[in-house]
Design an enzyme around this catalytic site. Structure first.
Site, PDB file in Angstrom:
ATOM      1  N   HIS A  64       0.844  -1.192   0.000  1.00 47.06           N
ATOM      2  CA  HIS A  64       0.000   0.000   0.000  1.00 47.06           C
ATOM      3  C   HIS A  64       0.884   1.248   0.000  1.00 47.06           C
ATOM      4  O   HIS A  64       2.099   1.153  -0.193  1.00 47.06           O
ATOM      5  CB  HIS A  64      -0.979  -0.026   1.179  1.00 47.06           C
ATOM      6  CG  HIS A  64      -0.306  -0.034   2.514  1.00 47.06           C
ATOM      7  ND1 HIS A  64       0.095   1.121   3.151  1.00 47.06           N
ATOM      8  CD2 HIS A  64       0.055  -1.051   3.328  1.00 47.06           C
ATOM      9  CE1 HIS A  64       0.664   0.812   4.306  1.00 47.06           C
ATOM     10  NE2 HIS A  64       0.656  -0.501   4.431  1.00 47.06           N
ATOM     11  N   ALA A  65       0.314   2.413   0.185  1.00 44.87           N
ATOM     12  CA  ALA A  65       1.009   3.690  -0.016  1.00 44.87           C
ATOM     13  C   ALA A  65       2.341   3.824   0.720  1.00 44.87           C
ATOM     14  O   ALA A  65       3.346   4.206   0.122  1.00 44.87           O
ATOM     15  CB  ALA A  65       0.087   4.849   0.357  1.00 44.87           C
TER      16      ALA A  65
END
Length: 82
Positions: free
Chosen positions: A23-24
């Site tokens: 994820h980010a």
């Protein structure tokens, strides 16, 4: 790609073991590391999509997650630059 680029390409499969996937935040760290190299670096998932490993939007668009039953395998490729 020309013949010299293909000759100088390195590919390696990698397993994403992070419980929440890429994820980010972990993707940002990954991209920062990729940007330390002059090489063109690519991430490929499921043999159908290949994105620039130096692009946050590209890496996030792959949706690399850790499967509940099976691990997700991604292919990392680099073309070495002089």
């Amino acid at each position: 790609m020309n013949r010299a680029e293909v000759r100088d390409m390195y590919s390696q499969e990698a397993v994403v073991n992070n419980q929440v996937g890429l994820h980010a935040r972990p993707a940002t760290f990954f991209i920062q590391k990729a940007n330390e190299f002059k090489s063109s670096i690519w991430v490929e998932k499921d043999d159908d999509r290949r994105v620039n490993a130096k692009s946050l939007l590209g890496v996030l668009s792959l949706g690399i997650v850790n499967g509940s039953r099976s691990r997700k395998v991604v292919l990392l490729s680099a073309v070495f630059s002089a």
